[in-house]
Design a protein around this motif. Sequence first.
Motif, short mmCIF file in Angstrom:
data_model
loop_
_atom_site.label_atom_id
_atom_site.label_comp_id
_atom_site.label_asym_id
_atom_site.label_seq_id
_atom_site.Cartn_x
_atom_site.Cartn_y
_atom_site.Cartn_z
N LEU A 1 0.84 -1.21 0.00
CA LEU A 1 0.00 0.00 0.00
C LEU A 1 0.87 1.25 0.00
N ALA A 2 1.90 1.26 0.82
CA ALA A 2 2.79 2.43 0.88
C ALA A 2 3.43 2.70 -0.47
N ILE A 3 3.91 1.66 -1.13
CA ILE A 3 4.55 1.82 -2.44
C ILE A 3 3.54 2.35 -3.45
N ARG A 4 2.31 1.93 -3.31
CA ARG A 4 1.28 2.35 -4.26
C ARG A 4 0.83 3.80 -4.06
N VAL A 5 0.77 4.28 -2.81
CA VAL A 5 0.16 5.60 -2.57
C VAL A 5 1.12 6.68 -2.10
N LEU A 6 2.28 6.33 -1.60
CA LEU A 6 3.20 7.34 -1.07
C LEU A 6 4.27 7.70 -2.08
N PRO A 7 4.77 8.93 -2.01
CA PRO A 7 5.89 9.29 -2.88
C PRO A 7 7.14 8.52 -2.45
N PHE A 8 8.03 8.27 -3.41
CA PHE A 8 9.23 7.49 -3.13
C PHE A 8 10.04 8.09 -1.99
N ARG A 9 10.11 9.40 -1.90
CA ARG A 9 10.92 10.04 -0.85
C ARG A 9 10.40 9.69 0.54
N SER A 10 9.10 9.47 0.70
CA SER A 10 8.55 9.07 1.99
C SER A 10 8.94 7.63 2.33
N ILE A 11 8.90 6.77 1.34
CA ILE A 11 9.30 5.38 1.54
C ILE A 11 10.80 5.32 1.84
N ALA A 12 11.59 6.12 1.12
CA ALA A 12 13.04 6.16 1.34
C ALA A 12 13.35 6.67 2.75
N ALA A 13 12.62 7.66 3.22
CA ALA A 13 12.84 8.19 4.57
C ALA A 13 12.53 7.11 5.62
N PHE A 14 11.46 6.37 5.40
CA PHE A 14 11.12 5.26 6.31
C PHE A 14 12.22 4.21 6.30
N ALA A 15 12.65 3.82 5.12
CA ALA A 15 13.65 2.75 4.98
C ALA A 15 15.02 3.17 5.50
N ALA A 16 15.29 4.47 5.53
CA ALA A 16 16.60 4.96 5.96
C ALA A 16 16.74 5.01 7.48
N ARG A 17 15.63 4.93 8.20
CA ARG A 17 15.71 5.01 9.67
C ARG A 17 16.31 3.74 10.24
N PRO A 18 17.27 3.89 11.15
CA PRO A 18 17.85 2.70 11.80
C PRO A 18 16.93 2.18 12.89
N PRO A 19 17.16 0.95 13.34
CA PRO A 19 16.35 0.43 14.46
C PRO A 19 16.56 1.29 15.70
N ARG A 20 15.54 1.37 16.54
CA ARG A 20 15.63 2.17 17.77
C ARG A 20 16.42 1.45 18.85
N ARG A 21 16.52 0.14 18.73
CA ARG A 21 17.23 -0.65 19.73
C ARG A 21 17.98 -1.76 19.02
N GLY B 1 11.15 -6.74 -0.05
CA GLY B 1 12.31 -6.16 0.62
C GLY B 1 11.91 -5.15 1.69
N LEU B 2 10.95 -4.30 1.36
CA LEU B 2 10.49 -3.31 2.33
C LEU B 2 9.82 -3.98 3.53
N ALA B 3 9.05 -5.02 3.28
CA ALA B 3 8.38 -5.75 4.37
C ALA B 3 9.39 -6.42 5.29
N LEU B 4 10.36 -7.12 4.72
CA LEU B 4 11.37 -7.79 5.55
C LEU B 4 12.22 -6.76 6.29
N HIS B 5 12.56 -5.67 5.63
CA HIS B 5 13.32 -4.58 6.25
C HIS B 5 12.57 -4.05 7.48
N ALA B 6 11.27 -3.85 7.34
CA ALA B 6 10.46 -3.35 8.47
C ALA B 6 10.38 -4.38 9.60
N MET B 7 10.22 -5.65 9.26
CA MET B 7 10.14 -6.69 10.29
C MET B 7 11.45 -6.82 11.05
N LEU B 8 12.57 -6.70 10.34
CA LEU B 8 13.87 -6.77 11.00
C LEU B 8 14.09 -5.56 11.90
N ARG B 9 13.75 -4.40 11.38
CA ARG B 9 13.93 -3.18 12.18
C ARG B 9 13.08 -3.22 13.44
#
Length: 144
Positions: free
Chosen positions: A33-53, A83-91
Amino acid sequence: MAFSAPIARFARLSWRDRMLLAEALATLAAASLAIRVLPFRSIAAFAARPPRRQGEADVARLRWAVQACRRRVRWRAVCFQSGLALHAMLRRRGVPSVLHYGIAKESDAEIKAHVWLSVGGEVVLGGAEATGYACVASFPPQEG
């Protein structure tokens, strides 16, 4: 008969695996859904954040869950969504990972793209298909 086989396989799974598949399905749907409706820069900003712990996870098991769901959903879920889903689950588990975005020239006018994921410098998703692609961006950005 074809419908009952997947249900029987699912019923044989442990509760832990069932919950992991449910999480993977929800995360894959959110990524799609995010890939479909959000601009790439928003997805890139999400993906660029490191884990909090800092944490640990069974990367192979998480990859299994994402790939199992990806093969069975009724919408288009390719390398970017997976890739985005696994990245989010790992983070979420505190495991740093890097989402790589690459391109390759297919013909004079056509460029194709591919996404793969690495953990600790080792490609864990999409690596076999990444051959021939030039990495043009990494999230979070990599030095060098």
